[in-house]
Design a protein around this motif. Structure first.
Motif, PDB file in Angstrom:
ATOM      1  N   VAL A 141       2.869   5.976  -3.697  1.00 40.41           N
ATOM      2  CA  VAL A 141       3.851   6.908  -4.250  1.00 40.41           C
ATOM      3  C   VAL A 141       3.576   7.211  -5.725  1.00 40.41           C
ATOM      4  N   VAL A 142       2.863   6.323  -6.413  1.00 41.09           N
ATOM      5  CA  VAL A 142       2.589   6.505  -7.839  1.00 41.09           C
ATOM      6  C   VAL A 142       1.691   7.730  -8.019  1.00 41.09           C
ATOM      7  N   PRO A 143       2.085   8.662  -8.897  1.00 40.76           N
ATOM      8  CA  PRO A 143       1.269   9.862  -9.092  1.00 40.76           C
ATOM      9  C   PRO A 143      -0.127   9.530  -9.623  1.00 40.76           C
ATOM     10  N   GLY A 195       0.818  -1.212   0.000  1.00 45.50           N
ATOM     11  CA  GLY A 195       0.000   0.000   0.000  1.00 45.50           C
ATOM     12  C   GLY A 195       0.845   1.251   0.000  1.00 45.50           C
ATOM     13  N   ASP A 196       1.946   1.242   0.754  1.00 49.45           N
ATOM     14  CA  ASP A 196       2.833   2.402   0.794  1.00 49.45           C
ATOM     15  C   ASP A 196       3.557   2.597  -0.526  1.00 49.45           C
ATOM     16  N   GLY A 245      -2.044   6.537  -7.268  1.00 44.19           N
ATOM     17  CA  GLY A 245      -1.443   5.885  -6.108  1.00 44.19           C
ATOM     18  C   GLY A 245      -2.293   5.924  -4.859  1.00 44.19           C
ATOM     19  N   LYS A 246      -2.814   7.096  -4.525  1.00 51.28           N
ATOM     20  CA  LYS A 246      -3.605   7.221  -3.292  1.00 51.28           C
ATOM     21  C   LYS A 246      -4.885   6.388  -3.336  1.00 51.28           C
ATOM     22  N   PRO A 247      -5.689   6.454  -4.411  1.00 53.87           N
ATOM     23  CA  PRO A 247      -6.915   5.638  -4.415  1.00 53.87           C
ATOM     24  C   PRO A 247      -6.661   4.133  -4.412  1.00 53.87           C
ATOM     25  N   LEU A 248      -5.573   3.685  -5.006  1.00 58.14           N
ATOM     26  CA  LEU A 248      -5.275   2.257  -5.034  1.00 58.14           C
ATOM     27  C   LEU A 248      -4.541   1.796  -3.774  1.00 58.14           C
ATOM     28  N   GLY A 249      -3.717   2.646  -3.212  1.00 52.09           N
ATOM     29  CA  GLY A 249      -2.929   2.258  -2.051  1.00 52.09           C
ATOM     30  C   GLY A 249      -3.717   2.251  -0.748  1.00 52.09           C
TER      31      GLY A 249
END
Length: 52
Positions: free
Chosen positions: A32-34, A27-28, A37-41
């Motif tokens: 980091v992926v622009p 998840g971390d 990243g946040k919705p998937l992590g």
């Protein structure tokens, strides 16, 4: 005999933190992926929270 020792070692290393670690790290790393990243992590990291 060797298999018994391996099983005892594996059982002694089990725990919530050990099981949750791969989910937290994944998840971390994904976070980091622009853009995506946040919705998937976040859900993957949440699985680690549920395990704990």
């Amino acid at each position: 005999m060797r298999m018994v020792l391996v099983m005892i070692a594996a059982l002694s290393l089990t725990g919530c933190g050990l099981v949750a670690l791969p989910f937290r790290v994944t998840g971390d790393v994904i976070s980091v992926v622009p853009v995506i990243g946040k919705p998937l992590g976040a859900p993957i990291h949440a699985v680690g929270d549920v395990i704990d």
